[in-house]
Design an enzyme around this catalytic site. Structure first.
Site, PDB file in Angstrom:
ATOM      1  N   ASP A 237      -5.695  72.323  90.236  1.00 56.01           N
ATOM      2  CA  ASP A 237      -4.526  72.727  89.969  1.00 56.01           C
ATOM      3  C   ASP A 237      -4.015  74.224  90.028  1.00 56.01           C
ATOM      4  OD1 ASP A 237      -1.731  70.932  88.415  1.00 56.01           O
ATOM      5  OD2 ASP A 237      -1.530  72.994  88.442  1.00 56.01           O
TER       6      ASP A 237
ATOM      7  N   PHE B   3      10.610  43.873  81.641  1.00 52.04           N
ATOM      8  CA  PHE B   3      11.837  44.632  81.999  1.00 52.04           C
ATOM      9  C   PHE B   3      13.120  44.062  82.039  1.00 52.04           C
ATOM     10  CE2 PHE B   3       9.996  48.777  83.475  1.00 52.04           C
ATOM     11  CZ  PHE B   3       8.683  48.758  83.015  1.00 52.04           C
TER      12      PHE B   3
ATOM     13  N   GLY C 202      15.378  55.770  81.593  1.00 47.76           N
ATOM     14  CA  GLY C 202      15.264  57.579  81.762  1.00 47.76           C
ATOM     15  C   GLY C 202      13.861  57.576  82.520  1.00 47.76           C
TER      16      GLY C 202
ATOM     17  N   CYS D 183      10.517  58.962  86.581  1.00 53.07           N
ATOM     18  CA  CYS D 183      10.482  58.046  87.872  1.00 53.07           C
ATOM     19  C   CYS D 183      11.809  57.414  88.209  1.00 53.07           C
ATOM     20  CB  CYS D 183       9.330  57.016  87.802  1.00 53.07           C
ATOM     21  SG  CYS D 183       8.101  58.058  87.204  1.00 53.07           S
TER      22      CYS D 183
HETATM   23  C1  UGA Z   1       7.778  53.491  85.709  1.00 53.29           C
HETATM   24  C2  UGA Z   1       6.982  52.176  86.286  1.00 53.29           C
HETATM   25  O1  UGA Z   1       7.169  51.217  85.157  1.00 53.29           O
HETATM   26  C3  UGA Z   1       5.803  52.409  86.759  1.00 53.29           C
HETATM   27  O2  UGA Z   1       5.296  51.443  87.279  1.00 53.29           O
HETATM   28  C4  UGA Z   1       5.704  53.757  87.778  1.00 53.29           C
HETATM   29  O3  UGA Z   1       4.275  53.741  88.180  1.00 53.29           O
HETATM   30  C5  UGA Z   1       6.340  54.655  87.162  1.00 53.29           C
HETATM   31  O4  UGA Z   1       7.770  54.365  86.695  1.00 53.29           O
HETATM   32  C6  UGA Z   1       6.464  55.995  88.385  1.00 53.29           C
HETATM   33  O5  UGA Z   1       7.153  55.677  89.090  1.00 53.29           O
HETATM   34  O6  UGA Z   1       5.569  56.841  88.262  1.00 53.29           O
HETATM   35  P1  UGA Z   1       7.662  54.772  83.358  1.00 53.29           P
HETATM   36  O7  UGA Z   1       8.935  55.449  84.024  1.00 53.29           O
HETATM   37  O8  UGA Z   1       6.528  55.701  82.862  1.00 53.29           O
HETATM   38  O9  UGA Z   1       6.960  54.033  84.600  1.00 53.29           O
HETATM   39  O10 UGA Z   1       7.975  53.845  82.139  1.00 53.29           O
HETATM   40  P2  UGA Z   1       8.718  52.434  81.991  1.00 53.29           P
HETATM   41  O11 UGA Z   1       7.931  51.649  81.249  1.00 53.29           O
HETATM   42  O12 UGA Z   1       8.887  51.879  83.422  1.00 53.29           O
HETATM   43  O13 UGA Z   1      10.212  52.761  81.406  1.00 53.29           O
HETATM   44  C7  UGA Z   1      11.186  53.683  82.358  1.00 53.29           C
HETATM   45  C8  UGA Z   1      12.455  53.391  81.699  1.00 53.29           C
HETATM   46  O14 UGA Z   1      12.987  52.163  81.392  1.00 53.29           O
HETATM   47  C9  UGA Z   1      12.485  53.795  79.926  1.00 53.29           C
HETATM   48  O15 UGA Z   1      13.491  54.842  79.696  1.00 53.29           O
HETATM   49  C10 UGA Z   1      12.422  52.805  79.300  1.00 53.29           C
HETATM   50  O16 UGA Z   1      13.087  52.646  78.017  1.00 53.29           O
HETATM   51  C11 UGA Z   1      13.538  51.757  80.258  1.00 53.29           C
HETATM   52  N1  UGA Z   1      13.198  50.186  79.953  1.00 53.29           N
HETATM   53  C12 UGA Z   1      12.137  49.842  80.623  1.00 53.29           C
HETATM   54  C13 UGA Z   1      14.108  49.529  79.479  1.00 53.29           C
HETATM   55  O17 UGA Z   1      15.396  50.134  78.956  1.00 53.29           O
HETATM   56  N2  UGA Z   1      14.048  48.118  79.418  1.00 53.29           N
HETATM   57  C14 UGA Z   1      12.764  47.604  79.672  1.00 53.29           C
HETATM   58  O18 UGA Z   1      12.763  46.219  79.777  1.00 53.29           O
HETATM   59  C15 UGA Z   1      11.820  48.179  80.393  1.00 53.29           C
END
Ligand code: UGA
Length: 409
Positions: free
Chosen positions: A5, A227, A235, A238
């Site tokens: 990095d 999901f 949020g 990603c």
């Molecule tokens: C997401 C994807 O799930 C990963 O597979 C991907 O690798 C990653 O983006 C990326 O592109 O790097 P992440 O953003 O870390 O992962 O977290 P998530 O668990 O997906 O949650 C994302 C958002 O959705 C959070 O705000 C969470 O609270 C919300 N969420 C998730 C919900 O409101 N309801 C759900 O059922 C699931």
């Protein structure tokens, strides 16, 4: 494995065994692998790249200010810099999330900068979730590799060989498909969340219970139960960025993605609607009231504040006249400079002390098994807004609260 990095502070921290972000289990993994000599850190690109069979580009691709496109400047800067250092055949693998067509441009960039270099490019998108990164890395549903030479395929196959024992599918595609899979997956998941959020709103109006609805549709194998948790909107670093970038790519190719555009719009409006819900549950005003918020990070088990609904909800409540109390197991360091004037406390009962309104915004484990009676006794008021449906409505009401959650009668 050598990690490189430009940020010397980050590398210094890692060298002294400190993980610069909060990710459960990463500190143990870092210590174990550093001690075993399997992991090194450096700011010296030449040193890091020397002798490597594969070099992974894993720099950020934030949303470009103004237009929603992914900012690829760090990706191309890295490609150009490492081009001159490729002394033997190397696979240049892109981990960063990049729009369709980028890997081919990376190949052109390297070939132009170092015409003699022996290399192939590969696209190897990341699917791990913050807070569950190690589990997702060790036990992925699948690994996607876009690459168009057998030699590069062999290198990537060898890198992912340890996953064979779990029979993890390693899917080889062309470059463009691998790039598209990443965006399509994130956009689909964001759509799923947004869909259940709108169903939840309709449940509230019609007397249905979104928890039952999510379970009922999720048991259909074609839909799947994951999901489908309604909440204050997705949020993180990603979904918001990748949905926007996909819409931009679609526009560029005159192939509109109306669904994803609508998902973006609906999700953008969601935190504001949550503020409204909190104010309504508090009796129509929070002016002069003490509002305690449990959880400010965009999800549990991370200190990441990027695109967190709290960044909208907290200032809106303050503008509506509320006095704000915040509590988050890891969010204070990142959150304090971004969330404005607020009292920070270390644990949920301290947050409840003297509060008129309690809001559960991020479902940290620390907030999932609270003693409702004790909470109630601490508070001045009796309003509890649970934006993650953690609690059973009857239990909360029995403890004396006026309770609102998402999509439940
Ligand atoms: C997401 C994807 O799930 C990963 O597979 C991907 O690798 C990653 O983006 C990326 O592109 O790097 P992440 O953003 O870390 O992962 O977290 P998530 O668990 O997906 O949650 C994302 C958002 O959705 C959070 O705000 C969470 O609270 C919300 N969420 C998730 C919900 O409101 N309801 C759900 O059922 C699931």
């Amino acid at each position: 494995m050598i990690c490189i990095d430009k940020d010397a502070t980050k590398i210094d921290k890692l060298l002294s065994g400190e993980v610069p972000i909060f990710e459960p289990g990463l500190d143990v993994l870092l210590a174990k692998n550093t001690a075993a000599g399997r992991l090194r850190f450096t700011t010296d690109l030449a040193d890091g790249v020397q002798g490597a069979d594969a070099v992974f580009i894993a720099v950020g691709t934030p949303t470009r200010r103004g237009d929603g496109h992914a900012d690829l400047s760090y990706v191309f800067a890295a490609a150009e810099e490492l081009a001159g250092l490729l002394a033997q055949y190397t696979v240049v693998v892109t981990k960063s999330t990049v729009p369709v067509g980028t890997n081919r441009r990376i190949a052109e960039t390297i070939a132009a900068a170092a015409p003699q270099a022996a290399f192939d490019v590969a696209s190897n998108p990341e699917f791990l979730r913050e807070g569950a990164a190690i589990e997702d890395f060790m036990r992925p549903d699948r690994v996607i590799v876009g690459c168009e030479s057998e030699r590069a395929q062999a290198v990537l196959r060898e890198i992912y060989r340890p996953l064979n024992i779990r029979e993890t599918p390693v899917v080889f595609t062309d470059l463009e498909s691998a790039e598209m899979i990443k965006y399509a997956a994130n956009a689909f998941l964001a759509t799923k969340i947004t869909f259940i959020n709108e169903i939840a709103d309709l449940c509230e109006k019609t007397g249905a219970n979104v928890q039952s609805v999510a379970k009922g549709i999720g048991l259909d194998g074609r839909i799947g139960g994951k999901f489908l948790h309604p909440g204050p909107g997705y949020g993180g670093s990603c979904f918001p960025k990748d949905t926007l970038a996909l819409v931009q790519t679609a526009e560029q190719h005159a192939s509109p993605m109306k669904i994803v555009q609508t998902v973006v719009d609906v999700n953008n409006a969601r935190p504001g609607q949550m503020t409204h819900k909190i104010i309504e549950t508090a009796g129509g005003s929070v002016a002069g009231k003490r509002v305690a918020i449990l959880g400010v990070t965009f999800k549990p088990n991370t200190d990441d504040m990027r695109e967190s609904p709290s960044l909208v909800i907290v200032p809106e409540l303050r503008d509506a006249g509320a006095e704000i109390v915040l509590c988050d197991p890891q969010g204070r360091r990142e959150g304090e400079p971004q969330l404005g004037p607020a009292e920070w406390v270390d644990e949920p009962y301290a947050a409840a002390r003297g509060a008129d309104v309690l809001v559960l915004l991020t479902e940290w484990n620390e907030f999932r098994g609270l003693n409702l009676q004790r909470l109630f006794q601490q508070m001045s008021g009796a309003v509890f807004v649970d934006l993650r449906n953690v609690y059973v409505p009857e239990d909360v009401r029995e403890a004396g609260f006026t309770y609102a959650s998402i999509g439940r009668p």
